[in-house]
Design a protein around this motif. Sequence first.
Motif, PDB file in Angstrom:
ATOM      1  N   GLY A  63       5.333  13.915 -44.736  1.00 51.02           N
ATOM      2  CA  GLY A  63       5.549  12.744 -43.885  1.00 51.02           C
ATOM      3  C   GLY A  63       6.667  11.924 -44.521  1.00 51.02           C
ATOM      4  N   ILE A  64       6.913  10.731 -43.988  1.00 49.72           N
ATOM      5  CA  ILE A  64       8.041   9.934 -44.500  1.00 49.72           C
ATOM      6  C   ILE A  64       7.820   9.567 -45.973  1.00 49.72           C
ATOM      7  CG2 ILE A  64       7.176   7.648 -43.745  1.00 49.72           C
ATOM      8  CD1 ILE A  64      10.841   8.868 -43.658  1.00 49.72           C
ATOM      9  N   SER A  65       6.557   9.418 -46.412  1.00 51.74           N
ATOM     10  CA  SER A  65       6.304   9.069 -47.823  1.00 51.74           C
ATOM     11  C   SER A  65       6.753  10.197 -48.746  1.00 51.74           C
ATOM     12  CB  SER A  65       4.810   8.817 -48.061  1.00 51.74           C
ATOM     13  OG  SER A  65       4.345   7.782 -47.242  1.00 51.74           O
ATOM     14  N   GLU A 122       4.669  21.181 -47.420  1.00 51.73           N
ATOM     15  CA  GLU A 122       4.117  20.531 -46.220  1.00 51.73           C
ATOM     16  C   GLU A 122       3.204  21.516 -45.494  1.00 51.73           C
ATOM     17  OE1 GLU A 122       3.742  17.697 -44.458  1.00 51.73           O
ATOM     18  OE2 GLU A 122       2.907  18.903 -42.829  1.00 51.73           O
ATOM     19  N   ALA A 123       1.993  21.041 -45.155  1.00 52.15           N
ATOM     20  CA  ALA A 123       0.995  21.921 -44.543  1.00 52.15           C
ATOM     21  C   ALA A 123       1.401  22.395 -43.144  1.00 52.15           C
ATOM     22  CB  ALA A 123      -0.349  21.199 -44.474  1.00 52.15           C
ATOM     23  N   CYS A 175       3.308  11.523 -39.193  1.00 51.69           N
ATOM     24  CA  CYS A 175       3.082  10.577 -38.078  1.00 51.69           C
ATOM     25  C   CYS A 175       4.362  10.199 -37.348  1.00 51.69           C
ATOM     26  CB  CYS A 175       2.447   9.288 -38.584  1.00 51.69           C
ATOM     27  SG  CYS A 175       0.755   9.445 -39.100  1.00 51.69           S
ATOM     28  N   GLY A 202       4.110   9.209 -32.199  1.00 52.03           N
ATOM     29  CA  GLY A 202       3.627   8.467 -33.372  1.00 52.03           C
ATOM     30  C   GLY A 202       4.520   7.242 -33.552  1.00 52.03           C
ATOM     31  N   GLY A 203       5.045   7.059 -34.764  1.00 56.26           N
ATOM     32  CA  GLY A 203       5.930   5.921 -35.035  1.00 56.26           C
ATOM     33  C   GLY A 203       7.066   5.872 -34.004  1.00 56.26           C
ATOM     34  N   HIS A 204       7.376   4.659 -33.525  1.00 55.17           N
ATOM     35  CA  HIS A 204       8.372   4.551 -32.447  1.00 55.17           C
ATOM     36  C   HIS A 204       9.491   3.554 -32.737  1.00 55.17           C
ATOM     37  CE1 HIS A 204       6.021   0.963 -31.385  1.00 55.17           C
ATOM     38  NE2 HIS A 204       4.982   1.729 -31.668  1.00 55.17           N
ATOM     39  N   THR A 205       9.300   2.646 -33.720  1.00 52.49           N
ATOM     40  CA  THR A 205      10.324   1.616 -33.942  1.00 52.49           C
ATOM     41  C   THR A 205      10.566   1.396 -35.427  1.00 52.49           C
ATOM     42  OG1 THR A 205       9.403   0.479 -32.016  1.00 52.49           O
ATOM     43  CG2 THR A 205      11.001  -0.754 -33.309  1.00 52.49           C
ATOM     44  N   TYR A 257      13.690  -2.834 -42.819  1.00 50.39           N
ATOM     45  CA  TYR A 257      13.224  -1.644 -43.542  1.00 50.39           C
ATOM     46  C   TYR A 257      14.273  -1.239 -44.596  1.00 50.39           C
ATOM     47  CZ  TYR A 257       9.383  -0.863 -40.160  1.00 50.39           C
ATOM     48  OH  TYR A 257       8.240  -0.966 -39.392  1.00 50.39           O
ATOM     49  N   VAL A 317      -1.789  22.574 -49.632  1.00 49.33           N
ATOM     50  CA  VAL A 317      -2.261  22.579 -51.023  1.00 49.33           C
ATOM     51  C   VAL A 317      -3.751  22.268 -51.026  1.00 49.33           C
ATOM     52  CG1 VAL A 317      -2.052  21.415 -53.255  1.00 49.33           C
ATOM     53  CG2 VAL A 317      -0.008  21.873 -51.868  1.00 49.33           C
ATOM     54  N   HIS A 338      -2.824   6.558 -27.034  1.00 45.40           N
ATOM     55  CA  HIS A 338      -3.565   6.828 -28.270  1.00 45.40           C
ATOM     56  C   HIS A 338      -5.053   6.549 -28.043  1.00 45.40           C
ATOM     57  CE1 HIS A 338       0.361   7.182 -30.021  1.00 45.40           C
ATOM     58  NE2 HIS A 338       0.660   5.953 -29.654  1.00 45.40           N
ATOM     59  N   ASN A 362       0.843   5.711 -46.727  1.00 41.56           N
ATOM     60  CA  ASN A 362       0.798   4.507 -45.889  1.00 41.56           C
ATOM     61  C   ASN A 362      -0.481   3.717 -46.164  1.00 41.56           C
ATOM     62  OD1 ASN A 362      -0.995   6.316 -44.861  1.00 41.56           O
ATOM     63  ND2 ASN A 362      -0.152   6.368 -42.787  1.00 41.56           N
ATOM     64  N   VAL A 414       0.835   0.021 -43.478  1.00 45.03           N
ATOM     65  CA  VAL A 414       0.993   1.316 -42.797  1.00 45.03           C
ATOM     66  C   VAL A 414       2.391   1.552 -42.244  1.00 45.03           C
ATOM     67  CG1 VAL A 414      -1.443   1.480 -42.153  1.00 45.03           C
ATOM     68  CG2 VAL A 414       0.173   0.507 -40.520  1.00 45.03           C
ATOM     69  N   ILE A 457       6.421   2.313 -41.787  1.00 45.41           N
ATOM     70  CA  ILE A 457       7.300   3.316 -42.389  1.00 45.41           C
ATOM     71  C   ILE A 457       7.945   2.749 -43.662  1.00 45.41           C
ATOM     72  CG2 ILE A 457       9.476   4.564 -41.970  1.00 45.41           C
ATOM     73  CD1 ILE A 457       8.499   4.711 -38.951  1.00 45.41           C
TER      74      ILE A 457
HETATM   75  C1  LIG Z   1       0.679   6.172 -33.119  1.00 46.60           C
HETATM   76  C2  LIG Z   1       1.400   5.568 -34.293  1.00 46.60           C
HETATM   77  C3  LIG Z   1       2.407   4.650 -34.078  1.00 46.60           C
HETATM   78  C4  LIG Z   1       3.085   4.086 -35.167  1.00 46.60           C
HETATM   79  N1  LIG Z   1       4.142   3.253 -34.942  1.00 46.60           N
HETATM   80  C5  LIG Z   1       4.879   2.817 -35.988  1.00 46.60           C
HETATM   81  C6  LIG Z   1       6.092   2.094 -35.765  1.00 46.60           C
HETATM   82  O1  LIG Z   1       6.510   1.908 -34.625  1.00 46.60           O
HETATM   83  N2  LIG Z   1       6.779   1.640 -36.855  1.00 46.60           N
HETATM   84  C7  LIG Z   1       6.341   1.855 -38.134  1.00 46.60           C
HETATM   85  O2  LIG Z   1       6.992   1.400 -39.086  1.00 46.60           O
HETATM   86  N3  LIG Z   1       5.222   2.590 -38.377  1.00 46.60           N
HETATM   87  C8  LIG Z   1       4.503   3.087 -37.334  1.00 46.60           C
HETATM   88  N4  LIG Z   1       3.393   3.855 -37.560  1.00 46.60           N
HETATM   89  C9  LIG Z   1       2.976   4.109 -38.948  1.00 46.60           C
HETATM   90  C10 LIG Z   1       3.833   5.146 -39.635  1.00 46.60           C
HETATM   91  O3  LIG Z   1       4.412   6.031 -38.697  1.00 46.60           O
HETATM   92  C11 LIG Z   1       2.977   5.945 -40.621  1.00 46.60           C
HETATM   93  O4  LIG Z   1       2.195   5.102 -41.429  1.00 46.60           O
HETATM   94  C12 LIG Z   1       3.854   6.810 -41.545  1.00 46.60           C
HETATM   95  O5  LIG Z   1       4.725   7.609 -40.789  1.00 46.60           O
HETATM   96  C13 LIG Z   1       2.928   7.639 -42.437  1.00 46.60           C
HETATM   97  O6  LIG Z   1       3.707   8.449 -43.280  1.00 46.60           O
HETATM   98  P1  LIG Z   1       3.047   9.219 -44.517  1.00 46.60           P
HETATM   99  O7  LIG Z   1       4.039  10.156 -45.017  1.00 46.60           O
HETATM  100  O8  LIG Z   1       2.458   8.258 -45.469  1.00 46.60           O
HETATM  101  O9  LIG Z   1       1.776   9.989 -43.903  1.00 46.60           O
HETATM  102  P2  LIG Z   1       1.749  11.117 -42.796  1.00 46.60           P
HETATM  103  O10 LIG Z   1       2.785  10.887 -41.805  1.00 46.60           O
HETATM  104  O11 LIG Z   1       0.321  11.187 -42.358  1.00 46.60           O
HETATM  105  O12 LIG Z   1       2.149  12.438 -43.587  1.00 46.60           O
HETATM  106  C14 LIG Z   1       1.265  13.131 -44.410  1.00 46.60           C
HETATM  107  C15 LIG Z   1       1.728  14.588 -44.416  1.00 46.60           C
HETATM  108  O13 LIG Z   1       0.945  15.298 -45.363  1.00 46.60           O
HETATM  109  C16 LIG Z   1       0.698  16.587 -44.850  1.00 46.60           C
HETATM  110  N5  LIG Z   1      -0.484  17.106 -45.544  1.00 46.60           N
HETATM  111  C17 LIG Z   1      -1.758  16.673 -45.423  1.00 46.60           C
HETATM  112  N6  LIG Z   1      -2.557  17.394 -46.241  1.00 46.60           N
HETATM  113  C18 LIG Z   1      -1.766  18.287 -46.890  1.00 46.60           C
HETATM  114  C19 LIG Z   1      -2.017  19.283 -47.870  1.00 46.60           C
HETATM  115  N7  LIG Z   1      -3.237  19.510 -48.351  1.00 46.60           N
HETATM  116  N8  LIG Z   1      -0.965  20.026 -48.321  1.00 46.60           N
HETATM  117  C20 LIG Z   1       0.302  19.815 -47.849  1.00 46.60           C
HETATM  118  N9  LIG Z   1       0.578  18.866 -46.907  1.00 46.60           N
HETATM  119  C21 LIG Z   1      -0.436  18.113 -46.443  1.00 46.60           C
HETATM  120  C22 LIG Z   1       0.475  16.336 -43.364  1.00 46.60           C
HETATM  121  O14 LIG Z   1       0.661  17.525 -42.616  1.00 46.60           O
HETATM  122  C23 LIG Z   1       1.534  15.276 -43.081  1.00 46.60           C
HETATM  123  O15 LIG Z   1       2.766  15.848 -42.680  1.00 46.60           O
HETATM  124  C24 LIG Z   1       2.723   4.450 -36.493  1.00 46.60           C
HETATM  125  C25 LIG Z   1       1.700   5.393 -36.698  1.00 46.60           C
HETATM  126  C26 LIG Z   1       1.056   5.961 -35.615  1.00 46.60           C
HETATM  127  C27 LIG Z   1      -0.006   7.003 -35.857  1.00 46.60           C
END
Ligand SMILES: Cc1cc2nc3c(=O)[nH]c(=O)nc-3n(C[C@H](O)[C@H](O)[C@H](O)COP(=O)(O)OP(=O)(O)OC[C@H]3O[C@@H](n4cnc5c(N)ncnc54)[C@H](O)[C@@H]3O)c2cc1C
Length: 407
Positions: free
Chosen positions: A12-14, A33-34, A41, A58-61, A66, A205, A311, A375, A380, A382
């Motif tokens: 994900g973005i993190s 990445e799984a 998201c 998912g994320g839209h703006t 940022y 993993v 959602h 997140n 939460v 981006i």
């Molecule tokens: C509907 C929705 C709308 C949103 N709108 C906005 C917005 O407009 N603006 C904003 O700033 N934020 C928004 N957010 C929040 C933001 O998009 C998320 O918090 C952020 O993208 C999360 O990133 P992340 O990398 O922390 O987690 P995730 O995106 O959940 O990524 C985690 C990744 O880990 C992978 N993974 C999990 N387990 C394993 C494993 N065992 N081995 C390998 N890989 C694994 C998953 O497949 C996934 O790709 C929104 C979120 C949602 C759900």
Amino acid sequence: MADHAHIVIGGGISGLASAHYSLHAGVDTLLLEASERPGGCIHSSHFEALNDFWVEAGGHTCFNSYGNLLGIMEQIDLLKLTTAKEKKSYKLWSKGKRSGILSALHIFELITALPGLFRVKKAGKTVAEYYGKVLGQKNYQALFSPAFRSVVCQDADDFPAEALFRKKPRRKDVLRAFTMPSGLADIPSAIATQPGFNVRYGAQVHRISAANQGEGIRVELQDGTHLSCERVTLAVPPDVARTLLSEAVPEAAKAIAGVGVAEIDTLVLVFERSKLKVEEIAGLISVDGAFLSAVSRDFLPDDRYRGFAFHFPGGQLSETEREQAACRAIDASVDDIVAKAQVHNRLPALRRDHMERIQALDSALASGQIAVTGNWFLGVSIEDCVTRSRSEHERLFGAVPTAPVAQ
Ligand SMILES: Cc1cc2nc3c(=O)[nH]c(=O)nc-3n(C[C@H](O)[C@H](O)[C@H](O)COP(=O)(O)OP(=O)(O)OC[C@H]3O[C@@H](n4cnc5c(N)ncnc54)[C@H](O)[C@@H]3O)c2cc1C
């Protein structure tokens, strides 16, 4: 010798930000990445058969506040592609009707409560306690509680107030709110395809542990293979992080044992523009509907199609029930759906004591070679994800250089 200096788990973005920072610091990095795509998201659903029309599932703006995300985008020459979003209003969905947001506002209560903004402290309070005070209880119940629920796609009343809407400095040279030409997924995709970026998809993993002498950390994949590395960054949801930490740093796993995850079933629907009568909207805030919120694609209007992401709380309704509930809210007929997609999103379910849990986690990680981002630290958004990834990178590898590093 370890296979890699650094392995990042989760794309994900993190995780992408973590791997980006270490790539630019000259560290040999592999991201696992799984799923089969980067972004987690951030997922723009594309419909090839409909002229590649897309809708954000998912994320839209992103915003000009940022700063850390913008820094990464600048390094990979992506800022020039930021795309303005047309201003549209959100509507409330209540008692089977759409209405303007202002209709739910108790103006007098708001005026009398607002000075609390300067007096009431966020720290230690839940969203319901803090915003109930500074916006007024009636306003909170009628409008802001549903609005916050729609932001985090789950009940937000018990969220720590500090984790919602952190004030960040704005960059005047960047659009205030933006998307990208093919949706926000352009950003993860560009990070993951930059020269030198090493990523493996379909790589889930399931265990990390101490490796043999001199080999650092052992990373085991679901397919039975394993890798070793000197440092690991976990960029996965809190429940997955807890499992992966349980052997390597049990104290860290214990610290986050109570952090929950909300499961969200997202339904993306596309219609011919000519078939829809509903006015152009940013989305819907659901007060009492079967869905939590909806976001439309009307911010970047297309001549032929309109799209919406609804959602829903995870696992509660059948696909048919979800389609019917969504179509009812936009006066559409199920027969007019020209394309659809189902996406599963997961977001952390944070509670009042969350910041203490994070402190305990950070203390357990402090002297080790394992970083944890996501997140579920600062908030939460981006940018919250990228900011945490940056600070964890700096803990393991030192300060992030400000100028781009030549490839
Ligand atoms: C509907 C929705 C709308 C949103 N709108 C906005 C917005 O407009 N603006 C904003 O700033 N934020 C928004 N957010 C929040 C933001 O998009 C998320 O918090 C952020 O993208 C999360 O990133 P992340 O990398 O922390 O987690 P995730 O995106 O959940 O990524 C985690 C990744 O880990 C992978 N993974 C999990 N387990 C394993 C494993 N065992 N081995 C390998 N890989 C694994 C998953 O497949 C996934 O790709 C929104 C979120 C949602 C759900």
